[in-house]
Design a protein around this motif. Structure first.
Motif, PDB file in Angstrom:
ATOM      1  N   THR A  91     -17.685 -46.731 -11.611  1.00 38.09           N
ATOM      2  CA  THR A  91     -17.796 -46.456 -10.189  1.00 38.09           C
ATOM      3  C   THR A  91     -18.343 -47.687  -9.508  1.00 38.09           C
ATOM      4  N   PRO A  92     -17.998 -47.890  -8.220  1.00 38.19           N
ATOM      5  CA  PRO A  92     -18.500 -49.068  -7.523  1.00 38.19           C
ATOM      6  C   PRO A  92     -20.003 -49.010  -7.375  1.00 38.19           C
ATOM      7  N   THR A  93     -20.597 -50.170  -7.297  1.00 35.24           N
ATOM      8  CA  THR A  93     -22.045 -50.244  -7.123  1.00 35.24           C
ATOM      9  C   THR A  93     -22.380 -50.535  -5.674  1.00 35.24           C
ATOM     10  N   GLY A  98     -11.500 -51.813   5.885  1.00 35.03           N
ATOM     11  CA  GLY A  98     -12.925 -52.057   5.741  1.00 35.03           C
ATOM     12  C   GLY A  98     -13.792 -50.837   5.567  1.00 35.03           C
ATOM     13  N   VAL A  99     -13.213 -49.704   5.115  1.00 37.30           N
ATOM     14  CA  VAL A  99     -14.031 -48.510   4.893  1.00 37.30           C
ATOM     15  C   VAL A  99     -14.700 -48.588   3.526  1.00 37.30           C
ATOM     16  N   LEU A 130      -5.778 -42.385  -9.343  1.00 38.35           N
ATOM     17  CA  LEU A 130      -6.299 -42.641  -8.001  1.00 38.35           C
ATOM     18  C   LEU A 130      -7.771 -43.047  -8.066  1.00 38.35           C
ATOM     19  N   LEU A 131      -8.547 -42.311  -8.861  1.00 35.88           N
ATOM     20  CA  LEU A 131      -9.970 -42.637  -8.992  1.00 35.88           C
ATOM     21  C   LEU A 131     -10.161 -44.032  -9.576  1.00 35.88           C
ATOM     22  N   LEU A 183     -11.158 -50.988  -6.508  1.00 35.57           N
ATOM     23  CA  LEU A 183     -11.135 -51.648  -5.192  1.00 35.57           C
ATOM     24  C   LEU A 183     -12.483 -51.555  -4.479  1.00 35.57           C
ATOM     25  N   GLY A 184     -13.458 -50.895  -5.106  1.00 38.00           N
ATOM     26  CA  GLY A 184     -14.771 -50.764  -4.481  1.00 38.00           C
ATOM     27  C   GLY A 184     -14.917 -49.579  -3.565  1.00 38.00           C
ATOM     28  N   LEU A 185     -13.998 -48.622  -3.646  1.00 46.25           N
ATOM     29  CA  LEU A 185     -14.045 -47.435  -2.799  1.00 46.25           C
ATOM     30  C   LEU A 185     -14.622 -46.248  -3.560  1.00 46.25           C
TER      31      LEU A 185
END
Length: 596
Positions: A3-5, A51-52, A91-92, A98-100
């Protein structure tokens, strides 16, 4: 699964910009005219470019689609119409790469009547453990021929359906089941430990797959008042296509931190929720879920669709041991009016701040008229239940101008912001959708008196010169798109620096770099500005000026215009025109700070 940090020490959800995707209408990969999970995955680059920080997926579970997927027949799978579990995993993975972050919808108030749990309840009959999973009651009258109480469905009509009409079983004569929405959405019984255990299993299932959180549908409705008493308020009160039941204001009118006492605000009344909503027992459920989420790494989060007033009561859902966020419905429904906006912003921040929670901000979602159209109507606060071809039409130019100003106001506020798919394109409501094509149960349950929510759920336009505007490979779309959306397609707007899409991207970039989401707010009074027409506040060294209505204002000299909603920023132009928002970098502005 990784998961993104978070880039800072604070949890990601405190200041995130979260983009809502309605899966059927975002992007279609296989050409059947219905959006799907692979279509979403293929378009995630657009959200990174925009940019979300995170994505919220509306329901993708197996469903008969009686209510756009909010009638779930299996909580631990994907509807074949939208893909597979493998597609969801892909998708996850792609989003996280991508950092989302990814938040998924959870629908715990009710299931589909085609869920195996409900089928078992019908098959086993009165008094069974299976029937206790739902809210069944014997009717009133000599033979149970009348509903157990006088509650009305949010979608219109009685909130009860008689079981023997479904089963033909004489054992069921006089038994009814509760459905706060459509008859195909029976309410679950949250007094049952079986229901509570099953949903904790559901949470674990998705957390184990790597989702970053849950948007909890009808979060204030799971527990009903003991005894299910009659309610003189009539229909259930909830934000749903604009309908709300209200009680008159009690006590003194609110005070505007700049202008003083204020009357006639959209927030001057309190929603009378009745015995079907906001019962004390819901908080035990969310404390239990909180204890589960904190056992997982990565700041997993819950956001509640808690349509509760006043703000102090809504804030109880975001106490430290419950949810992380709750939607700000008073802000969503606030009129385009300076004192009303200032008041609801102040009250929301004070209530949430008292429990240490961030405030959320939102202008549109899948349940209300898109704000680019709403703000072009005479009543800019309370969303109508859809707009049809023979209804009064919005002023499209005025609505878009105000929508652009409204989003720069929203994105400058400290806290977390929610965007609804397509609003970055300035999409209006589809106000000429043929009634024969409507699928929202509100349309049929109201006897055709309420258009419902289809107009805000129309598939997105991606490419102006393709059939279906590039929604999918065949040009098919499950709802028709207005022809004039060609000028609003993503490919057209990406090349135009003055487009609404470019405005959103620039604003989101600045919001992140200037750390406005984690900043603070101080109201200011501009010399010569009418507080009834102008909002002004500081967030760090950014002065935000919003003109509401047909007025213009000059801001103090010495500032640098960073961004304005009405066109390209010009450093020397410090006049903010009507229905416009400007972000201005200042050091020591010649303004008077007031309040918090």
């Amino acid at each position: 699964m990784t998961t993104p940090t978070s880039g800072s020490g604070a949890p990601w959800w405190r200041d995130a910009v979260i983009y809502q995707i309605y899966p059927k209408s975002f992007a279609d990969s296989d050409g059947d005219g219905v959006g799907d999970l692979p279509g979403i995955t293929a378009r995630l680059d657009h959200l990174v470019w925009l940019g979300v920080d995170a994505v919220w997926l509306s329901p993708f579970y197996p469903s008969p689609q009686a209510d756009g997927g909010y009638d779930v027949s299996d909580y631990c799978d994907v509807d074949p119409l939208l893909g597979t579990l493998a597609d969801l995993d892909a998708l996850l993975d792609r989003a996280h790469g991508l950092g989302l972050r990814v938040v998924v919808d959870l629908v715990p108030n009710h299931s589909s009547d085609e869920h195996p749990w409900f089928r078992a309840a019908l098959a086993t009959g009165p008094g069974s453990r299976e029937r206790d999973v739902y809210v069944f009651r014997r009717g009133t009258g000599q033979h149970g021929e009348r509903p157990p109480n006088n509650w009305q469905s949010i979608f219109g009509g009685p909130a009860w359906t008689r079981v023997d009409r479904l089963t033909g079983d004489s054992r069921d004569v006089g038994e009814w089941y509760l459905h706060s929405f459509d008859p195909k959405q029976p309410d679950l019984n949250w007094d049952s430990p079986v229901v509570r255990a099953r949903f904790e299993d559901v949470l674990r299932f998705w957390l184990d797959r790597g989702v970053d959180g849950f948007r909890v549908d009808v979060a204030h409705g799971l527990v009903k008042a003991e005894g299910l008493p009659d309610w003189d308020g009539g229909g259930a009160a909830m934000v749903m296509g604009g309908d709300r039941a209200r009680a008159p204001q009690v006590g003194n009118p609110p005070t505007d931190p700049v202008a003083g006492p204020v009357t006639d605000l959209v927030t001057d009344s309190v929603v009378e929720l009745g015995p079907m909503f906001d019962q004390e027992g819901v908080h035990d459920i969310y404390r239990s879920w909180n204890r589960l989420l904190v056992t997982y790494p990565g700041d997993r989060a819950m956001v509640g669709e808690a349509c509760v007033e006043p703000a102090e009561r809504a804030a109880r859902y975001v106490r430290p041991d419950e949810m992380q966020q709750a939607f700000n419905f008073p802000y969503l429904q606030c009129r385009w009016d300076a004192p009303a906006l200032r008041h609801v912003i102040t009250v929301s921040r004070e209530a949430d701040g008292a429990v240490g929670a961030p405030t959320t901000w939102v202008l549109s979602n899948h349940d209300v008229v898109r704000h680019a159209s709403l703000l072009g109507l005479p009543d800019t606060g309370r969303s109508p239940s859809g707009i049809g071809a023979d209804d009064p039409q919005p002023d499209a130019e005025l609505g878009l101008r105000r929508a652009r100003a409204a989003v720069l106001l929203m994105l400058a506020l400290p806290g977390s912001a929610y965007l609804y798919q397509g609003e970055e394109l300035g999409l209006p409501e589809h106000t000429t959708l043929p009634d024969a094509l409507r699928q929202d149960p509100i349309w049929t349950r109201s006897g055709g008196t309420k258009r419902g929510r289809d107009g805000c759920r129309v598939p997105l336009p991606w490419q102006s010169d393709r059939p279906g505007f590039g929604f999918g490979p065949t040009g098919r779309t499950w709802l028709p798109q207005p022809a004039d959306w060609a000028a609003l397609a993503v490919d057209v707007q990406r090349e135009d620096p003055g487009s609404t899409l470019s405005l959103y991207r620039t604003a989101l970039g600045l919001r992140g770099r200037l750390r406005l989401g984690s900043g603070d707010l101080r109201w200011v009074a501009l010399d010569g500005a009418d507080p009834a027409r102008v909002l002004a506040f500081r967030n760090g060294d950014v002065l935000v000026v919003v003109t509401v209505g047909g007025t213009a204002v000059r801001v103090p000299d010495g500032g640098t215009v960073l961004l304005r909603s009405d066109g390209p920023a010009s450093a020397g132009d410090l006049v903010v025109g009507p229905d416009t928002t400007a972000w201005i970098r200042v050091s020591s502005p010649d303004v008077h700070q007031t309040g918090t």
